[in-house]
Enzyme design. Structure first.
Site, PDB file in Angstrom:
ATOM      1  N   GLU A  83      -6.169  -5.766   4.169  1.00 40.61           N
ATOM      2  CA  GLU A  83      -6.093  -6.611   3.145  1.00 40.61           C
ATOM      3  C   GLU A  83      -7.769  -6.820   2.060  1.00 40.61           C
ATOM      4  OE1 GLU A  83      -3.213  -8.878   5.461  1.00 40.61           O
ATOM      5  OE2 GLU A  83      -4.159  -8.660   2.526  1.00 40.61           O
ATOM      6  N   THR A  99       1.144  -1.090   0.152  1.00 37.88           N
ATOM      7  CA  THR A  99       0.232   0.653   0.154  1.00 37.88           C
ATOM      8  C   THR A  99       0.664   1.383   0.009  1.00 37.88           C
ATOM      9  OG1 THR A  99      -1.308  -1.103   1.022  1.00 37.88           O
ATOM     10  CG2 THR A  99      -1.772   1.174   1.581  1.00 37.88           C
TER      11      THR A  99
HETATM   12  C1  LIG Z   1      -9.329  -5.405  -6.193  1.00 37.86           C
HETATM   13  C2  LIG Z   1      -7.780  -5.798  -7.190  1.00 37.86           C
HETATM   14  C3  LIG Z   1      -8.584  -7.510  -6.875  1.00 37.86           C
HETATM   15  C4  LIG Z   1      -8.166  -5.196  -8.084  1.00 37.86           C
HETATM   16  O1  LIG Z   1      -6.990  -6.103  -8.875  1.00 37.86           O
HETATM   17  P1  LIG Z   1      -6.825  -5.738 -10.682  1.00 37.86           P
HETATM   18  O2  LIG Z   1      -5.476  -5.998 -11.087  1.00 37.86           O
HETATM   19  O3  LIG Z   1      -6.963  -4.572 -11.262  1.00 37.86           O
HETATM   20  O4  LIG Z   1      -7.866  -6.875 -11.067  1.00 37.86           O
HETATM   21  P2  LIG Z   1      -9.116  -7.087 -11.910  1.00 37.86           P
HETATM   22  O5  LIG Z   1      -9.936  -6.690 -10.897  1.00 37.86           O
HETATM   23  O6  LIG Z   1      -8.767  -5.707 -13.352  1.00 37.86           O
HETATM   24  O7  LIG Z   1      -9.476  -8.434 -12.512  1.00 37.86           O
HETATM   25  C5  LIG Z   1      -8.681  -8.955 -13.498  1.00 37.86           C
HETATM   26  C6  LIG Z   1      -8.530 -10.474 -12.919  1.00 37.86           C
HETATM   27  O8  LIG Z   1      -7.878 -10.689 -12.093  1.00 37.86           O
HETATM   28  C7  LIG Z   1      -9.069 -12.059 -11.217  1.00 37.86           C
HETATM   29  N1  LIG Z   1      -7.949 -11.532  -9.874  1.00 37.86           N
HETATM   30  C8  LIG Z   1      -8.088 -10.364  -9.292  1.00 37.86           C
HETATM   31  N2  LIG Z   1      -7.366 -10.026  -7.477  1.00 37.86           N
HETATM   32  C9  LIG Z   1      -7.478 -11.639  -7.381  1.00 37.86           C
HETATM   33  C10 LIG Z   1      -6.713 -12.869  -6.816  1.00 37.86           C
HETATM   34  N3  LIG Z   1      -6.210 -12.295  -5.451  1.00 37.86           N
HETATM   35  N4  LIG Z   1      -6.822 -14.314  -7.323  1.00 37.86           N
HETATM   36  C11 LIG Z   1      -7.127 -14.370  -8.502  1.00 37.86           C
HETATM   37  N5  LIG Z   1      -7.533 -13.816  -9.415  1.00 37.86           N
HETATM   38  C12 LIG Z   1      -7.532 -12.119  -8.761  1.00 37.86           C
HETATM   39  C13 LIG Z   1      -9.658 -10.918 -11.465  1.00 37.86           C
HETATM   40  O9  LIG Z   1     -11.310 -12.478 -10.744  1.00 37.86           O
HETATM   41  C14 LIG Z   1     -10.213 -10.733 -12.830  1.00 37.86           C
HETATM   42  O10 LIG Z   1     -10.393 -12.108 -13.518  1.00 37.86           O
HETATM   43  P3  LIG Z   1     -11.539 -11.993 -14.769  1.00 37.86           P
HETATM   44  O11 LIG Z   1     -11.854 -13.491 -14.704  1.00 37.86           O
HETATM   45  O12 LIG Z   1     -12.413 -11.470 -14.190  1.00 37.86           O
HETATM   46  O13 LIG Z   1     -10.956 -11.128 -15.860  1.00 37.86           O
HETATM   47  C15 LIG Z   1      -6.782  -5.754  -6.208  1.00 37.86           C
HETATM   48  O14 LIG Z   1      -6.595  -4.276  -6.815  1.00 37.86           O
HETATM   49  C16 LIG Z   1      -6.526  -6.083  -5.269  1.00 37.86           C
HETATM   50  O15 LIG Z   1      -6.613  -7.034  -4.739  1.00 37.86           O
HETATM   51  N6  LIG Z   1      -6.987  -4.955  -3.972  1.00 37.86           N
HETATM   52  C17 LIG Z   1      -6.913  -5.287  -2.701  1.00 37.86           C
HETATM   53  C18 LIG Z   1      -5.674  -4.744  -1.788  1.00 37.86           C
HETATM   54  C19 LIG Z   1      -5.307  -5.232  -0.749  1.00 37.86           C
HETATM   55  O16 LIG Z   1      -6.220  -6.406  -1.015  1.00 37.86           O
HETATM   56  N7  LIG Z   1      -4.424  -4.562  -0.268  1.00 37.86           N
HETATM   57  C20 LIG Z   1      -3.917  -4.943   1.391  1.00 37.86           C
HETATM   58  C21 LIG Z   1      -2.001  -4.967   1.406  1.00 37.86           C
HETATM   59  S1  LIG Z   1      -2.034  -5.764   3.261  1.00 37.86           S
HETATM   60  C22 LIG Z   1      -2.453  -5.718   4.245  1.00 37.86           C
HETATM   61  O17 LIG Z   1      -3.645  -5.146   4.507  1.00 37.86           O
HETATM   62  C23 LIG Z   1      -2.380  -5.725   5.393  1.00 37.86           C
HETATM   63  C24 LIG Z   1      -3.077  -6.213   6.259  1.00 37.86           C
HETATM   64  C25 LIG Z   1      -2.405  -6.207   8.044  1.00 37.86           C
HETATM   65  C26 LIG Z   1      -2.972  -7.234   8.814  1.00 37.86           C
HETATM   66  O18 LIG Z   1      -3.792  -8.214   7.758  1.00 37.86           O
HETATM   67  O19 LIG Z   1      -2.725  -7.802   9.469  1.00 37.86           O
HETATM   68  C1  LIG Z   2      -4.962  -0.635  10.470  1.00 30.79           C
HETATM   69  C2  LIG Z   2      -4.045  -1.147   9.301  1.00 30.79           C
HETATM   70  C3  LIG Z   2      -3.204  -2.506   9.329  1.00 30.79           C
HETATM   71  C4  LIG Z   2      -2.523  -2.499   7.397  1.00 30.79           C
HETATM   72  N1  LIG Z   2      -1.019  -2.780   7.282  1.00 30.79           N
HETATM   73  C5  LIG Z   2      -0.958  -2.995   5.414  1.00 30.79           C
HETATM   74  C6  LIG Z   2       0.262  -3.854   5.946  1.00 30.79           C
HETATM   75  O1  LIG Z   2       1.079  -4.323   6.616  1.00 30.79           O
HETATM   76  N2  LIG Z   2       0.782  -4.220   4.381  1.00 30.79           N
HETATM   77  C7  LIG Z   2       0.068  -2.793   3.076  1.00 30.79           C
HETATM   78  O2  LIG Z   2       0.473  -3.346   2.007  1.00 30.79           O
HETATM   79  N3  LIG Z   2      -1.194  -2.724   3.530  1.00 30.79           N
HETATM   80  C8  LIG Z   2      -1.511  -2.578   4.964  1.00 30.79           C
HETATM   81  N4  LIG Z   2      -2.607  -1.720   5.227  1.00 30.79           N
HETATM   82  C9  LIG Z   2      -2.963  -1.049   3.757  1.00 30.79           C
HETATM   83  C10 LIG Z   2      -4.484  -1.652   3.519  1.00 30.79           C
HETATM   84  O3  LIG Z   2      -4.544  -2.634   2.653  1.00 30.79           O
HETATM   85  C11 LIG Z   2      -5.788  -0.328   3.062  1.00 30.79           C
HETATM   86  O4  LIG Z   2      -5.289   0.524   3.877  1.00 30.79           O
HETATM   87  C12 LIG Z   2      -6.762  -1.500   2.194  1.00 30.79           C
HETATM   88  O5  LIG Z   2      -6.381  -1.710   0.797  1.00 30.79           O
HETATM   89  C13 LIG Z   2      -7.483  -0.200   1.678  1.00 30.79           C
HETATM   90  O6  LIG Z   2      -6.901   0.688   0.859  1.00 30.79           O
HETATM   91  P1  LIG Z   2      -7.052   2.110   1.441  1.00 30.79           P
HETATM   92  O7  LIG Z   2      -6.846   2.674   2.153  1.00 30.79           O
HETATM   93  O8  LIG Z   2      -6.694   2.677  -0.504  1.00 30.79           O
HETATM   94  O9  LIG Z   2      -9.040   2.921   0.225  1.00 30.79           O
HETATM   95  P2  LIG Z   2      -9.645   2.660  -0.274  1.00 30.79           P
HETATM   96  O10 LIG Z   2      -9.695   2.421  -1.579  1.00 30.79           O
HETATM   97  O11 LIG Z   2      -9.218   4.466  -0.796  1.00 30.79           O
HETATM   98  O12 LIG Z   2     -11.211   2.807   0.117  1.00 30.79           O
HETATM   99  C14 LIG Z   2     -11.970   4.495   0.517  1.00 30.79           C
HETATM  100  C15 LIG Z   2     -13.155   4.036   0.158  1.00 30.79           C
HETATM  101  O13 LIG Z   2     -13.470   4.308  -1.462  1.00 30.79           O
HETATM  102  C16 LIG Z   2     -14.074   2.511  -2.096  1.00 30.79           C
HETATM  103  N5  LIG Z   2     -13.779   3.082  -2.737  1.00 30.79           N
HETATM  104  C17 LIG Z   2     -12.719   2.488  -3.216  1.00 30.79           C
HETATM  105  N6  LIG Z   2     -11.890   1.446  -4.781  1.00 30.79           N
HETATM  106  C18 LIG Z   2     -13.301   1.573  -5.206  1.00 30.79           C
HETATM  107  C19 LIG Z   2     -14.538   1.645  -6.237  1.00 30.79           C
HETATM  108  N7  LIG Z   2     -13.086   0.347  -7.491  1.00 30.79           N
HETATM  109  N8  LIG Z   2     -15.505   0.763  -6.604  1.00 30.79           N
HETATM  110  C20 LIG Z   2     -16.090   1.045  -4.461  1.00 30.79           C
HETATM  111  N9  LIG Z   2     -16.092   1.741  -3.782  1.00 30.79           N
HETATM  112  C21 LIG Z   2     -14.114   1.959  -4.136  1.00 30.79           C
HETATM  113  C22 LIG Z   2     -13.840   1.740  -0.376  1.00 30.79           C
HETATM  114  O14 LIG Z   2     -15.017   1.084  -0.175  1.00 30.79           O
HETATM  115  C23 LIG Z   2     -13.723   2.717   0.660  1.00 30.79           C
HETATM  116  O15 LIG Z   2     -14.804   3.516   0.930  1.00 30.79           O
HETATM  117  C24 LIG Z   2      -3.050  -1.524   6.485  1.00 30.79           C
HETATM  118  C25 LIG Z   2      -4.292  -0.635   7.003  1.00 30.79           C
HETATM  119  C26 LIG Z   2      -4.833  -0.449   7.745  1.00 30.79           C
HETATM  120  C27 LIG Z   2      -5.994   0.043   8.247  1.00 30.79           C
END
Ligand SMILES: CC(C)(COP(=O)(O)OP(=O)(O)OC[C@H]1O[C@@H](n2cnc3c(N)ncnc32)[C@H](O)[C@@H]1OP(=O)(O)O)[C@@H](O)C(=O)NCCC(=O)NCCSC(=O)/C=C/CC(=O)O
Ligand SMILES: Cc1cc2nc3c(=O)[nH]c(=O)nc-3n(C[C@H](O)[C@H](O)[C@H](O)COP(=O)(O)OP(=O)(O)OC[C@H]3O[C@@H](n4cnc5c(N)ncnc54)[C@H](O)[C@@H]3O)c2cc1C
Length: 620
Positions: free
Chosen positions: A424, A138
């Site tokens: 996530e 992120t």
């Molecule tokens: C929202 C996402 C999935 C969009 O990804 P993008 O590459 O833009 O894909 P599309 O929406 O265009 O879809 C293309 C195609 O790919 C398939 N697909 C997407 N994701 C996956 C996947 N994970 N596995 C398999 N296939 C996937 C999708 O279904 C489409 O298939 P078609 O057949 O329809 O073409 C992506 O941007 C995303 O995952 N965003 C969320 C980011 C996220 O989760 N961040 C987390 C960061 S880590 C964190 O938060 C850690 C936290 C701390 C803790 O956990 O303690």
């Molecule tokens: C406690 C905590 C720990 C984290 N740890 C990690 C980590 O270890 N590593 C890491 O990489 N990240 C980490 N993150 C980041 C986290 O993965 C992101 O905050 C999360 O994926 C959401 O993305 P964003 O912040 O850009 O939210 P945004 O996408 O900006 O979401 C804001 C609003 O926009 C809306 N929105 C966005 N896109 C769309 C769409 N296409 N259609 C409709 N609505 C939409 C959402 O629903 C939401 O209401 C952490 C976050 C938190 C809070």
């Protein structure tokens, strides 16, 4: 009667074998024994105390967390704990800490996206914690939109290196847990550029700090992003910010399991779906579902104990006032949450199997179930975390004023849990991924491609679009097949309606944008069907112990019928059931609450056996 005597009294009323129910909750006798053993270990160790957490300053809280993490590691080594026991111990220490991301994301990412040589090089150091990693995907400007990430990794064929750079303010890595103070390395997700061509987002291992003095290396700017929601809570985690100023890394520090760059700078995409780069998120999402049942059970445990002990109004002739658990409104708010804890537990068990299955398939280059696994992990993570966050807040309210006290345990539980709806993957963004999968399935119905797995019911959509629920009496709602068909019909009709309405738009993208809310609701209906169907499958298994299966059947009906009641509009609007049948479902629900009441404290309080020693800050 003293509170504890009352608990004992309530337990004695149990009409089922509590010992066997504990094993159902844990998933197996072995899993229960490990949990119980490790829970006792943590609860008996004063270093792991947490009742002072909310009174500490951010700095003292962080030091306290480091001390606990180091002590946990020491105990794991001393006791030679297995990976499962060590994971349980880290879970029971129950404080967001950098090791969550080191073990929970950094290592799995190398295992899932690194090639054999890279795994052999990095994993031994990571397992021994000689290096500590975080997952830096992120950025300040992009979290949900991974393809919008701006950090660059430009290949330099002169030196056989990548140049990692943060070209804009918004490309600053922002949020990664463990980044702010502790991590020596990071798994960076950056735009791979070779010979001026942008190949999208890939993973790179980058060292951030010296292994000698822990100071940031040249070109690295790193720090903590500051206080977060609540006082204790996630402030024990050093979520950080990170910027690169043309930092050079070796070519073999790009994770090469999914795609490669040759010495000549040629980009090679393996014959695997590019989405495997997202594999670590899929792995964590499936873990989050099982974790939801734990957090939910803790909140419901607290609220049940309160409801059993608290008396308010209703005294006659100077006798005791009424236990609040006797109020129908208290039951209708609390018992569906108890039932949800079990429902999420069982669907979490199944999801773990689904994930293990896809991992084995991927090793045989079988990608056939990848779309379903993505839809299931995304959808179940979204639905269970949203429900659990709402439930913890409901449990606070169920406990009246005392629920707002830190010593109840609920404020801290809420503050630690709620970011699960965001990290996530934002829950709405993930629901739209499920909707994309549903629309693709509906569009293929005419092609003769038979839907399978959790979407198989779509193959019966002709029937499901016409069927009428066979419910004439309240007790008809106690039949699992009647409930299952109602949930299938609702999900099928909502998806097919969305698909039809999409055709009214010039293109799919425009339709998707305009109908996003309906599509998200259709996704929820599909995911709730999965949870209901997995609960039914659990009840079809051999479940030992006097009365255990009976109790679970009651909880299943409470879960399903309370959902049906909550979403009655969907069911009636889509024509699956009539308003009269909806009223009969509600009538049946009221009858079920009376049944749960007499066993509820025991159903819940046996969870206390596992968690009570860890709920030290919970005291009524
Ligand atoms: C929202 C996402 C999935 C969009 O990804 P993008 O590459 O833009 O894909 P599309 O929406 O265009 O879809 C293309 C195609 O790919 C398939 N697909 C997407 N994701 C996956 C996947 N994970 N596995 C398999 N296939 C996937 C999708 O279904 C489409 O298939 P078609 O057949 O329809 O073409 C992506 O941007 C995303 O995952 N965003 C969320 C980011 C996220 O989760 N961040 C987390 C960061 S880590 C964190 O938060 C850690 C936290 C701390 C803790 O956990 O303690
Ligand atoms: C406690 C905590 C720990 C984290 N740890 C990690 C980590 O270890 N590593 C890491 O990489 N990240 C980490 N993150 C980041 C986290 O993965 C992101 O905050 C999360 O994926 C959401 O993305 P964003 O912040 O850009 O939210 P945004 O996408 O900006 O979401 C804001 C609003 O926009 C809306 N929105 C966005 N896109 C769309 C769409 N296409 N259609 C409709 N609505 C939409 C959402 O629903 C939401 O209401 C952490 C976050 C938190 C809070």
């Amino acid at each position: 009667m003293e509170a504890l005597d009352y608990h004992a009294e309530e337990r004695r009323k149990a009409e089922f074998d509590v010992e066997e129910m504990k094993i159902v909750w844990a998933g197996s006798r072995q899993a229960y024994e490990i949990s119980d053993r490790v829970a006792r270990l943590v609860a008996s160790d004063p270093v792991f105390r947490k009742d002072n957490r909310t009174m500490l300053s951010r700095k003292d809280l962080f030091k306290d967390t480091l001390r606990k993490a180091a002590h946990a590691w020491k105990r794991i080594i001393e006791l030679r704990l297995s990976e499962e026991e060590a994971s349980k111990l880290r879970f029971f220490v129950d404080q967001p800490v950098f090791t969550d991301l080191h073990w929970g994301m950094f290592i799995p990412a190398i295992k899932g996206q690194g090639n054999e040589e890279q795994q052999q090089k990095w994993l031994p150091m990571a397992y021994k914690m000689q290096i500590i990693g975080c997952y830096a995907q992120t950025e300040l400007g992009h979290g949900s939109n991974v393809q919008g990430l701006e950090t660059t990794a430009t290949f330099d064929p002169e030196t056989d290196e990548f140049v990692i750079h943060s070209p804009t303010l918004t490309s600053s890595k922002w949020w990664p847990g463990g980044l702010g103070k502790v991590s020596t390395h990071a798994l960076i997700y950056a735009r791979l550029i070779t010979d001026g061509q942008d190949h999208g987002v890939h993973g790179f291992i980058v060292q951030l700090r010296s292994l000698d003095d822990h100071l940031p290396l040249p070109g690295i700017t790193v720090g903590d992003i500051g206080m977060k929601f609540g006082s204790g809570a996630y402030n024990s985690m050093d979520n950080g910010v990170l910027r690169f100023d043309h930092v050079r890394i070796l070519r073999d520090q790009m994770l090469m399991g999914v795609s490669q760059v040759t010495r000549e700078g040629k980009f090679m995409q393996s014959d695997v779906p590019r989405q495997l780069v997202y594999g670590t998120m899929v792995y964590v999402r499936q873990k989050i579902v099982a974790d939801a049942s734990c957090a939910l059970s803790r909140a419901v445990c607290i609220a049940t104990r309160y409801s059993v002990v608290r008396r308010q109004f209703g005294s006659h002739n100077g006798g005791p006032e009424t236990q609040v658990i006797d109020y129908k409104t208290q039951q209708s708010r609390l018992f569906p949450l108890l039932a949800s804890a079990y429902a999420f537990r069982f669907v979490g068990e199944w999801l773990k199997w689904l994930y293990t299955d896809v991992t084995q398939r991927l090793q045989a280059s079988d990608f056939s179930t990848l779309p379903e696994v993505h839809a299931c992990t995304a959808g179940l993570k979204s639905v269970t975390t949203s429900a659990t966050a709402d439930a913890i807040e409901e449990c606070r309210k169920l406990c009246g004023g005392h629920g707002y006290l830190s010593s109840s345990g609920l404020p801290e539980l809420f503050a630690v849990y709620v970011p699960a709806c965001t990290y996530e993957g934002d829950n709405v963004v993930l629901l739209l991924q499920v909707a994309r999968f549903l629309m693709k399935t509906v569009s293929q119905l005419g092609s003769g491609k038979k839907p399978v797995g959790t979407i198989a019911y779509m193959g019966r959509s002709e029937h499901l679009l016409q069927c009428r629920c066979e419910v004439e009496r309240a007790e008809d709602w106690l039949k699992p097949n009647v409930i299952l068909e109602a949930f299938e019909a609702r999900a099928a009709r909502m998806s097919v309606t969305c698909a039809k309405n999409l055709n009214n738009f010039a293109n799919q993208e425009e339709g998707f944008a305009q109908l996003a809310t309906d599509l998200a609701e259709a996704a929820v209906a599909h995911v709730q069907l999965i949870i209901v169907s997995k609960f039914i499958e659990k009840l079809q298994q051999d479940i030992p112990g006097k009365g255990v299966k009976r109790q679970l059947e009651i909880l299943f009906n409470v879960y399903a019928l309370s959902l049906l009641h909550k979403h009655l509009g969907d069911f009636v609007a889509s024509g699956c059931i009539t308003p009269k049948q909806g009223a009969l479902a509600n009538e049946q629900l009221r009858l079920l609450y009376s049944q749960v009441h007499f066993d509820n404290p025991s159903l819940l309080l046996y969870m206390v056996l596992l968690l009570e020693r860890l709920l030290q800050s919970t005291s009524f």
